[in-house]
Design an enzyme around this catalytic site. Structure first.
Site, PDB file in Angstrom:
ATOM      1  N   ARG A   1      -2.488  12.530  41.849  1.00 44.03           N
ATOM      2  CA  ARG A   1      -3.885  12.552  42.327  1.00 44.03           C
ATOM      3  C   ARG A   1      -4.580  13.883  42.038  1.00 44.03           C
ATOM      4  NH1 ARG A   1      -1.151  10.425  46.670  1.00 44.03           N
ATOM      5  NH2 ARG A   1      -1.200   8.155  46.729  1.00 44.03           N
TER       6      ARG A   1
ATOM      7  N   HIS B   1     -18.918  12.389  16.360  1.00 41.75           N
ATOM      8  CA  HIS B   1     -19.721  12.197  17.569  1.00 41.75           C
ATOM      9  C   HIS B   1     -21.071  12.911  17.408  1.00 41.75           C
ATOM     10  CE1 HIS B   1     -20.662  11.857  21.838  1.00 41.75           C
ATOM     11  NE2 HIS B   1     -20.891  13.161  21.859  1.00 41.75           N
TER      12      HIS B   1
ATOM     13  N   ARG C   1     -28.265  15.452  35.581  1.00 40.89           N
ATOM     14  CA  ARG C   1     -27.229  15.519  34.543  1.00 40.89           C
ATOM     15  C   ARG C   1     -27.471  14.460  33.464  1.00 40.89           C
ATOM     16  NH1 ARG C   1     -20.739  16.734  35.135  1.00 40.89           N
ATOM     17  NH2 ARG C   1     -20.373  16.656  32.891  1.00 40.89           N
TER      18      ARG C   1
ATOM     19  N   GLU D   1     -25.229  19.363  20.012  1.00 45.50           N
ATOM     20  CA  GLU D   1     -25.246  19.476  21.480  1.00 45.50           C
ATOM     21  C   GLU D   1     -25.982  20.760  21.898  1.00 45.50           C
ATOM     22  OE1 GLU D   1     -24.374  16.834  23.020  1.00 45.50           O
ATOM     23  OE2 GLU D   1     -22.642  15.893  22.066  1.00 45.50           O
TER      24      GLU D   1
ATOM     25  N   HIS E   1     -23.789   6.521  20.753  1.00 43.38           N
ATOM     26  CA  HIS E   1     -22.545   5.802  21.054  1.00 43.38           C
ATOM     27  C   HIS E   1     -22.529   4.441  20.370  1.00 43.38           C
ATOM     28  CE1 HIS E   1     -21.437   8.224  24.946  1.00 43.38           C
ATOM     29  NE2 HIS E   1     -21.146   8.865  23.830  1.00 43.38           N
TER      30      HIS E   1
ATOM     31  N   GLU F   1     -23.659  13.121  38.198  1.00 47.84           N
ATOM     32  CA  GLU F   1     -24.747  12.358  37.580  1.00 47.84           C
ATOM     33  C   GLU F   1     -25.339  11.345  38.540  1.00 47.84           C
ATOM     34  OE1 GLU F   1     -23.771  11.787  33.376  1.00 47.84           O
ATOM     35  OE2 GLU F   1     -25.087  10.061  33.392  1.00 47.84           O
TER      36      GLU F   1
ATOM     37  N   LYS G   1     -25.748  24.217  30.965  1.00 48.66           N
ATOM     38  CA  LYS G   1     -24.892  23.125  31.434  1.00 48.66           C
ATOM     39  C   LYS G   1     -24.356  23.437  32.830  1.00 48.66           C
ATOM     40  CE  LYS G   1     -21.726  19.582  30.520  1.00 48.66           C
ATOM     41  NZ  LYS G   1     -20.936  18.771  29.639  1.00 48.66           N
TER      42      LYS G   1
ATOM     43  N   LYS H   1     -16.329  15.982  32.985  1.00 49.74           N
ATOM     44  CA  LYS H   1     -16.284  14.570  32.571  1.00 49.74           C
ATOM     45  C   LYS H   1     -15.017  14.388  31.757  1.00 49.74           C
ATOM     46  CE  LYS H   1     -20.987  12.798  32.365  1.00 49.74           C
ATOM     47  NZ  LYS H   1     -22.078  12.312  31.495  1.00 49.74           N
TER      48      LYS H   1
ATOM     49  N   HIS I   1     -27.526   9.913  23.274  1.00 45.33           N
ATOM     50  CA  HIS I   1     -26.159   9.389  23.336  1.00 45.33           C
ATOM     51  C   HIS I   1     -26.093   7.866  23.400  1.00 45.33           C
ATOM     52  CE1 HIS I   1     -25.145  13.562  23.714  1.00 45.33           C
ATOM     53  NE2 HIS I   1     -23.857  13.304  23.815  1.00 45.33           N
TER      54      HIS I   1
ATOM     55  N   ASN J   1     -27.541  13.305  28.386  1.00 47.18           N
ATOM     56  CA  ASN J   1     -27.196  12.148  27.544  1.00 47.18           C
ATOM     57  C   ASN J   1     -28.250  11.862  26.482  1.00 47.18           C
ATOM     58  OD1 ASN J   1     -24.920  11.851  29.122  1.00 47.18           O
ATOM     59  ND2 ASN J   1     -25.900  10.417  30.523  1.00 47.18           N
TER      60      ASN J   1
HETATM   61  P1  NAD Z   1     -12.216  16.553  18.075  1.00 50.95           P
HETATM   62  O1  NAD Z   1     -11.593  16.960  19.331  1.00 50.95           O
HETATM   63  O2  NAD Z   1     -11.771  15.286  17.438  1.00 50.95           O
HETATM   64  O3  NAD Z   1     -12.078  17.748  17.027  1.00 50.95           O
HETATM   65  C1  NAD Z   1     -12.600  17.570  15.725  1.00 50.95           C
HETATM   66  C2  NAD Z   1     -11.598  17.979  14.645  1.00 50.95           C
HETATM   67  O4  NAD Z   1     -11.542  19.386  14.588  1.00 50.95           O
HETATM   68  C3  NAD Z   1     -10.166  17.496  14.879  1.00 50.95           C
HETATM   69  O5  NAD Z   1      -9.671  17.035  13.655  1.00 50.95           O
HETATM   70  C4  NAD Z   1      -9.417  18.759  15.308  1.00 50.95           C
HETATM   71  O6  NAD Z   1      -8.071  18.745  14.940  1.00 50.95           O
HETATM   72  C5  NAD Z   1     -10.179  19.824  14.567  1.00 50.95           C
HETATM   73  N1  NAD Z   1     -10.174  21.138  15.192  1.00 50.95           N
HETATM   74  C6  NAD Z   1     -10.391  21.445  16.476  1.00 50.95           C
HETATM   75  N2  NAD Z   1     -10.466  22.768  16.629  1.00 50.95           N
HETATM   76  C7  NAD Z   1     -10.248  23.324  15.440  1.00 50.95           C
HETATM   77  C8  NAD Z   1     -10.219  24.658  14.958  1.00 50.95           C
HETATM   78  N3  NAD Z   1     -10.492  25.707  15.744  1.00 50.95           N
HETATM   79  N4  NAD Z   1      -9.949  24.872  13.643  1.00 50.95           N
HETATM   80  C9  NAD Z   1      -9.734  23.806  12.813  1.00 50.95           C
HETATM   81  N5  NAD Z   1      -9.784  22.521  13.187  1.00 50.95           N
HETATM   82  C10 NAD Z   1     -10.043  22.289  14.504  1.00 50.95           C
HETATM   83  O7  NAD Z   1     -13.809  16.417  18.216  1.00 50.95           O
HETATM   84  P2  NAD Z   1     -14.915  17.171  19.072  1.00 50.95           P
HETATM   85  O8  NAD Z   1     -16.147  17.025  18.284  1.00 50.95           O
HETATM   86  O9  NAD Z   1     -14.488  18.513  19.527  1.00 50.95           O
HETATM   87  O10 NAD Z   1     -15.020  16.269  20.380  1.00 50.95           O
HETATM   88  C11 NAD Z   1     -15.499  14.941  20.318  1.00 50.95           C
HETATM   89  C12 NAD Z   1     -15.107  14.241  21.610  1.00 50.95           C
HETATM   90  O11 NAD Z   1     -15.704  14.916  22.707  1.00 50.95           O
HETATM   91  C13 NAD Z   1     -15.568  12.801  21.657  1.00 50.95           C
HETATM   92  O12 NAD Z   1     -14.507  12.002  22.109  1.00 50.95           O
HETATM   93  C14 NAD Z   1     -16.683  12.819  22.692  1.00 50.95           C
HETATM   94  O13 NAD Z   1     -16.798  11.614  23.385  1.00 50.95           O
HETATM   95  C15 NAD Z   1     -16.224  13.928  23.596  1.00 50.95           C
HETATM   96  N6  NAD Z   1     -17.299  14.559  24.378  1.00 50.95           N
HETATM   97  C16 NAD Z   1     -17.077  14.736  25.692  1.00 50.95           C
HETATM   98  C17 NAD Z   1     -18.026  15.350  26.465  1.00 50.95           C
HETATM   99  C18 NAD Z   1     -17.754  15.603  27.917  1.00 50.95           C
HETATM  100  O14 NAD Z   1     -18.658  16.029  28.642  1.00 50.95           O
HETATM  101  N7  NAD Z   1     -16.533  15.399  28.390  1.00 50.95           N
HETATM  102  C19 NAD Z   1     -19.227  15.818  25.897  1.00 50.95           C
HETATM  103  C20 NAD Z   1     -19.425  15.625  24.526  1.00 50.95           C
HETATM  104  C21 NAD Z   1     -18.440  14.988  23.762  1.00 50.95           C
HETATM  105  N1  GLY Z   2     -21.948  15.668  27.879  1.00 53.91           N
HETATM  106  C1  GLY Z   2     -22.693  15.077  28.909  1.00 53.91           C
HETATM  107  C2  GLY Z   2     -22.315  15.565  30.256  1.00 53.91           C
HETATM  108  O1  GLY Z   2     -21.438  16.399  30.398  1.00 53.91           O
HETATM  109  O2  GLY Z   2     -22.861  15.131  31.210  1.00 53.91           O
END
Ligand code: NAD
Ligand code: GLY
Length: 375
Positions: free
Chosen positions: A129, A274, A250, A193, A261, A245, A235, A151, A257, A254
């Site tokens: 938990r 993304h 918050r 972003e 999405h 949210e 943020k 998130k 998005h 989006n």
């Molecule tokens: P990712 O985590 O897939 O990373 C992208 C690529 O970069 C991968 O191939 C990874 O191996 C590579 N990589 C990472 N760091 C590196 C570095 N320093 N040097 C070389 N290569 C590196 O993608 P992302 O764009 O970071 O994240 C996308 C995800 O984030 C999606 O799933 C999206 O839904 C999520 N997201 C979440 C939130 C949230 O608030 N939680 C907000 C926006 C996006």
């Molecule tokens: N990336 C959208 C949020 O964190 O709310």
């Protein structure tokens, strides 16, 4: 400079909070930062193969020097495909297998992009938990957005991020130097972003990005620090007022998005990153705002020029828009229910609008049709 001066603080609405350390080269003192934050126990590491190959050694050296043991490493295949329930289950199985009857404290450490951070956060939220976790974001997107705000979650065949929880980290450590190894496409994607922050909250930051995005793409230390810090400040302020949210604040994060999405889903999460999908989605949202006479066309044009200048897609092929539209039509909320979109009143000012006529949304999508012949 003192740590506090380099940090942004997230203060949660019901008390508590955590620092986001933003610094060039701070991976080397990760263990020390954990000690200062009173993080106890052994580390369960979640990372992906690329990131761990580049930074695993430095991370382990730093933790060991500060007296931390690494209990387990779960290293994923890079990419969105790993962000599923199977990975979540594997991580939980490994955590359970570490139990040996003795009381021992474990914290989870996510080293990587948004994929690793989102899954790891959800694992931390679910195990017993909730166990403490730390985000060590290594993509621009993760440093400015996904590692902050709690998130967490995974995708389901039925939809992106369908399963998850709000669960806040104990600490975020963003080493700007790790961005040096990120490929340019990922860097451009992360910038979306950052542009979003300017669009929803801060017109002067948007202007700053118009003048300075080439310095970000050239990885100039000062400019990178500036944009990561400003994005995290905005943020943090938003999460501090509307953590879950629930107050419509918050929700503004989006922007772009919903279209984005749908575009990711319609193309099997492989064709667009993304950030690229959100870039097109942001333009669709901006054009919807123009059609509803909320946003002047010339402001839409500034947004388009900035995204195009960064090198992001601003149009998508006909087959893709048709698939996106089909996906939206299958969603009853879009057609008959109270659909909700974040729209723009101006650069720097956004608001949530409900019940938009689907034909307006369709027009906004069609304006972003790439009619260029397929080569
Ligand atoms: P990712 O985590 O897939 O990373 C992208 C690529 O970069 C991968 O191939 C990874 O191996 C590579 N990589 C990472 N760091 C590196 C570095 N320093 N040097 C070389 N290569 C590196 O993608 P992302 O764009 O970071 O994240 C996308 C995800 O984030 C999606 O799933 C999206 O839904 C999520 N997201 C979440 C939130 C949230 O608030 N939680 C907000 C926006 C996006
Ligand atoms: N990336 C959208 C949020 O964190 O709310």
């Amino acid at each position: 400079m003192k740590d506090e001066a380099k940090s942004v603080h997230v203060s949660l609405p019901h008390g508590g909070g955590y620092p986001i350390v933003i610094e060039w080269g701070c991976l080397e003192r990760l263990g020390d930062l954990f000690r200062r934050r009173s993080i106890e126990g052994g580390a369960f590491v979640l990372s992906d193969r690329t990131v761990w190959g580049l930074y695993g050694g430095a991370v382990e050296r730093s933790l060991t020097a500060a007296g931390y043991g690494i209990l387990e490493r779960l290293i994923l295949e890079p990419g969105e495909g790993s962000k599923d329930l199977a990975t979540w289950r594997t991580a939980l199985d490994r955590l359970v297998s570490l139990e040996d009857g003795a009381t021992r404290s474990i914290f989870l450490m996510n080293v990587g992009g948004g994929v690793v951070g989102d899954i790891g956060g959800f694992v931390a939220a679910s195990y017993r938990r909730g166990i403490p976790f730390v985000q060590v974001p290594t993509t621009l997107l993760a440093q400015v957005d996904s590692s902050v705000g709690g998130k967490t979650g995974v995708n389901h065949p039925g939809g992106k991020n369908l399963i998850g929880a709000f669960y806040q980290p104990r600490l975020v450590v963003a080493d700007l130097r790790t961005l040096k190894t990120l490929d340019t496409r990922q860097l451009r994607s992360g910038l979306v972003e950052v542009v979003k922050i300017g669009l929803i909250r801060d017109a002067s930051f948007f202007s700053y990005l118009e003048g300075n995005f080439p310095r970000v793409l050239a990885l100039e230390e000062g400019t990178l620090g500036e944009i990561v810090r400003t994005s995290c400040e905005v943020k943090a302020e938003i999460v501090g007022r509307d953590e879950k949210e629930e107050r419509g604040i918050r929700t503004l994060l989006n922007l772009g998005h919903t279209f984005g999405h749908a575009l990711e889903a319609a193309t099997g999460y492989t064709r667009y990153t993304h950030g690229e999908a959100v870039a097109v989605g942001t333009l669709c949202a901006a054009w919807t705002s123009v059609l509803l006479e909320m946003l002047p066309v010339r402001q839409y044009e500034r947004i388009r020029l900035l995204l195009e200048g960064i090198g992001l897609p601003t149009k998508v092929p006909r087959a893709v828009t048709e698939r996106v539209w089909e996906a939206m039509k299958r969603d009853k909320k879009f057609i008959r229910g109270r659909n909700r979109f974040v729209l723009l009143e101006a650069i720097g000012k956004a608001r949530v609008v409900e019940d938009i006529d689907p034909s307006i949304l369709k027009q906004a999508l069609e304006v972003h049709l790439d009619e260029a012949p397929v080569s």
